[in-house]
Design a protein around this motif. Sequence first.
Motif, PDB file in Angstrom:
ATOM      1  N   LYS A  18       0.814  -1.226   0.000  1.00 10.98           N
ATOM      2  CA  LYS A  18       0.000   0.000   0.000  1.00 10.98           C
ATOM      3  C   LYS A  18       0.843   1.271   0.000  1.00 10.98           C
ATOM      4  CE  LYS A  18      -4.098  -2.009   2.085  1.00 10.98           C
ATOM      5  NZ  LYS A  18      -5.053  -1.949   3.204  1.00 10.98           N
ATOM      6  N   GLN A  19       2.162   1.125   0.166  1.00 11.10           N
ATOM      7  CA  GLN A  19       3.043   2.293   0.175  1.00 11.10           C
ATOM      8  C   GLN A  19       3.290   2.777  -1.250  1.00 11.10           C
ATOM      9  OE1 GLN A  19       3.719   3.491   3.320  1.00 11.10           O
ATOM     10  NE2 GLN A  19       2.381   1.744   3.735  1.00 11.10           N
ATOM     11  N   GLU A  20       3.191   4.070  -1.441  1.00 11.93           N
ATOM     12  CA  GLU A  20       3.424   4.629  -2.770  1.00 11.93           C
ATOM     13  C   GLU A  20       4.919   4.642  -3.081  1.00 11.93           C
ATOM     14  OE1 GLU A  20       1.460   8.258  -3.694  1.00 11.93           O
ATOM     15  OE2 GLU A  20      -0.299   7.717  -2.499  1.00 11.93           O
ATOM     16  N   ASP A  21       5.238   4.408  -4.327  1.00 12.19           N
ATOM     17  CA  ASP A  21       6.615   4.493  -4.843  1.00 12.19           C
ATOM     18  C   ASP A  21       7.596   3.534  -4.176  1.00 12.19           C
ATOM     19  OD1 ASP A  21       5.751   6.543  -6.553  1.00 12.19           O
ATOM     20  OD2 ASP A  21       6.139   8.059  -5.008  1.00 12.19           O
ATOM     21  N   ARG A  22       7.095   2.514  -3.523  1.00 14.36           N
ATOM     22  CA  ARG A  22       7.944   1.506  -2.871  1.00 14.36           C
ATOM     23  C   ARG A  22       9.024   2.123  -1.983  1.00 14.36           C
ATOM     24  NH1 ARG A  22       8.934  -2.521  -7.835  1.00 14.36           N
ATOM     25  NH2 ARG A  22       6.804  -2.655  -8.485  1.00 14.36           N
ATOM     26  N   ILE A  23       8.657   3.133  -1.262  1.00 14.17           N
ATOM     27  CA  ILE A  23       9.579   3.792  -0.341  1.00 14.17           C
ATOM     28  C   ILE A  23       9.870   2.843   0.825  1.00 14.17           C
ATOM     29  CG2 ILE A  23       9.879   5.780   1.197  1.00 14.17           C
ATOM     30  CD1 ILE A  23       7.807   7.235  -0.563  1.00 14.17           C
ATOM     31  N   PRO A  24      11.134   2.709   1.243  1.00 16.85           N
ATOM     32  CA  PRO A  24      11.443   1.840   2.377  1.00 16.85           C
ATOM     33  C   PRO A  24      10.689   2.269   3.644  1.00 16.85           C
ATOM     34  CG  PRO A  24      13.453   2.462   1.239  1.00 16.85           C
ATOM     35  CD  PRO A  24      12.344   3.301   0.658  1.00 16.85           C
ATOM     36  N   VAL A  25      10.196   1.273   4.358  1.00 11.27           N
ATOM     37  CA  VAL A  25       9.458   1.514   5.601  1.00 11.27           C
ATOM     38  C   VAL A  25      10.229   0.868   6.743  1.00 11.27           C
ATOM     39  CG1 VAL A  25       7.277   1.124   6.818  1.00 11.27           C
ATOM     40  CG2 VAL A  25       7.267   1.498   4.343  1.00 11.27           C
ATOM     41  N   GLN A  26      10.431   1.628   7.807  1.00 10.81           N
ATOM     42  CA  GLN A  26      11.131   1.088   8.963  1.00 10.81           C
ATOM     43  C   GLN A  26      10.316  -0.053   9.572  1.00 10.81           C
ATOM     44  OE1 GLN A  26      11.868   4.315  11.664  1.00 10.81           O
ATOM     45  NE2 GLN A  26      13.589   5.079  10.459  1.00 10.81           N
ATOM     46  N   ILE A  27      11.036  -1.050  10.041  1.00 12.03           N
ATOM     47  CA  ILE A  27      10.389  -2.225  10.612  1.00 12.03           C
ATOM     48  C   ILE A  27       9.546  -1.852  11.834  1.00 12.03           C
ATOM     49  CG2 ILE A  27      12.357  -2.899  12.022  1.00 12.03           C
ATOM     50  CD1 ILE A  27      11.665  -5.812  11.288  1.00 12.03           C
ATOM     51  N   SER A  28       9.980  -0.863  12.598  1.00 12.42           N
ATOM     52  CA  SER A  28       9.221  -0.445  13.783  1.00 12.42           C
ATOM     53  C   SER A  28       7.863   0.143  13.398  1.00 12.42           C
ATOM     54  CB  SER A  28      10.020   0.564  14.607  1.00 12.42           C
ATOM     55  OG  SER A  28      10.308   1.714  13.835  1.00 12.42           O
ATOM     56  N   LEU A  54      11.399  -9.020  -0.828  1.00 11.59           N
ATOM     57  CA  LEU A  54      11.664  -7.695  -0.278  1.00 11.59           C
ATOM     58  C   LEU A  54      13.104  -7.287  -0.496  1.00 11.59           C
ATOM     59  CD1 LEU A  54       9.937  -7.953   3.235  1.00 11.59           C
ATOM     60  CD2 LEU A  54       9.012  -6.952   1.140  1.00 11.59           C
ATOM     61  N   GLY A  55      13.298  -5.988  -0.523  1.00 15.42           N
ATOM     62  CA  GLY A  55      14.622  -5.409  -0.479  1.00 15.42           C
ATOM     63  C   GLY A  55      14.729  -4.624   0.811  1.00 15.42           C
ATOM     64  N   SER A  56      15.939  -4.273   1.186  1.00 21.44           N
ATOM     65  CA  SER A  56      16.111  -3.460   2.384  1.00 21.44           C
ATOM     66  C   SER A  56      17.200  -2.426   2.144  1.00 21.44           C
ATOM     67  CB  SER A  56      16.454  -4.328   3.595  1.00 21.44           C
ATOM     68  OG  SER A  56      17.690  -4.976   3.415  1.00 21.44           O
ATOM     69  N   LYS A  57      17.054  -1.331   2.855  1.00 24.71           N
ATOM     70  CA  LYS A  57      18.022  -0.248   2.764  1.00 24.71           C
ATOM     71  C   LYS A  57      18.405   0.126   4.185  1.00 24.71           C
ATOM     72  CE  LYS A  57      18.440   4.526   1.230  1.00 24.71           C
ATOM     73  NZ  LYS A  57      17.719   5.712   0.796  1.00 24.71           N
ATOM     74  N   LYS A  58      19.701   0.249   4.430  1.00 20.36           N
ATOM     75  CA  LYS A  58      20.170   0.608   5.758  1.00 20.36           C
ATOM     76  C   LYS A  58      20.333   2.115   5.878  1.00 20.36           C
ATOM     77  CE  LYS A  58      22.521  -3.718   6.648  1.00 20.36           C
ATOM     78  NZ  LYS A  58      23.719  -4.383   7.103  1.00 20.36           N
ATOM     79  N   GLY A  59      20.388   2.563   7.111  1.00 19.20           N
ATOM     80  CA  GLY A  59      20.657   3.977   7.373  1.00 19.20           C
ATOM     81  C   GLY A  59      19.428   4.846   7.350  1.00 19.20           C
ATOM     82  N   LYS A  60      19.684   6.163   7.297  1.00 18.13           N
ATOM     83  CA  LYS A  60      18.607   7.140   7.308  1.00 18.13           C
ATOM     84  C   LYS A  60      17.726   6.930   6.077  1.00 18.13           C
ATOM     85  CE  LYS A  60      17.557  11.973   7.765  1.00 18.13           C
ATOM     86  NZ  LYS A  60      18.026  13.327   7.917  1.00 18.13           N
ATOM     87  N   GLY A  61      16.426   6.891   6.289  1.00 20.29           N
ATOM     88  CA  GLY A  61      15.490   6.642   5.194  1.00 20.29           C
ATOM     89  C   GLY A  61      15.432   5.181   4.798  1.00 20.29           C
ATOM     90  N   GLY A  62      16.003   4.338   5.642  1.00 21.58           N
ATOM     91  CA  GLY A  62      16.055   2.920   5.335  1.00 21.58           C
ATOM     92  C   GLY A  62      14.819   2.171   5.787  1.00 21.58           C
ATOM     93  N   GLY A  63      14.816   0.903   5.463  1.00 21.13           N
ATOM     94  CA  GLY A  63      13.704   0.039   5.830  1.00 21.13           C
ATOM     95  C   GLY A  63      13.506  -1.036   4.778  1.00 21.13           C
ATOM     96  N   TYR A  64      12.339  -1.638   4.780  1.00 17.24           N
ATOM     97  CA  TYR A  64      12.007  -2.697   3.825  1.00 17.24           C
ATOM     98  C   TYR A  64      11.060  -2.163   2.762  1.00 17.24           C
ATOM     99  CZ  TYR A  64      14.163  -6.312   6.659  1.00 17.24           C
ATOM    100  OH  TYR A  64      15.062  -7.092   7.329  1.00 17.24           O
ATOM    101  N   TYR A  65      11.167  -2.746   1.572  1.00 12.91           N
ATOM    102  CA  TYR A  65      10.305  -2.366   0.450  1.00 12.91           C
ATOM    103  C   TYR A  65      10.135  -3.578  -0.461  1.00 12.91           C
ATOM    104  CZ  TYR A  65      14.869  -1.935  -1.746  1.00 12.91           C
ATOM    105  OH  TYR A  65      16.147  -2.194  -2.199  1.00 12.91           O
ATOM    106  N   LEU A  66       9.063  -3.567  -1.248  1.00 17.49           N
ATOM    107  CA  LEU A  66       8.815  -4.649  -2.201  1.00 17.49           C
ATOM    108  C   LEU A  66       9.773  -4.536  -3.372  1.00 17.49           C
ATOM    109  CD1 LEU A  66       4.908  -4.668  -2.415  1.00 17.49           C
ATOM    110  CD2 LEU A  66       6.356  -6.296  -1.215  1.00 17.49           C
TER     111      LEU A  66
END
Length: 136
Positions: A18-28, A54-66
Amino acid sequence: MLSKKTKYGIKALVYLAKQEDRIPVQISVISNTENISLKFLESILLTLRKNGILGSKKGKGGGYYLLKDPKDIPMTTVMRFLEGPIAMVPCVSLNFYEKCDDCPDENTCAVHNVMLKVRDKTLEILRNTTLADISN
């Protein structure tokens, strides 16, 4: 019965879909929004990342995304990664087949025959349902 792991995994995937543009979402954020234990969710999302959902990105603005469009993620794939075999008994499993020790002839076994029907109907539904279908 569907395990909590699979149920929570599907809930997390729907949230990400449901997230637009597949922006990474923090797990919390996913954990709090979907009311899933953070440690348990970490394990689930790691499994989905290792299996290419899923993909993941570390650091600021990081999280999981499809990694894929939700319409390209069939529920059979999700179920097999999180739950394992879809069949209720191993003697009818397509990917995890095992002969039952207590059954001399699968062709005449009532349990085997009914579970084949259950497996086929379940697969039909899961193959024809994508993450996009359940995210709308």
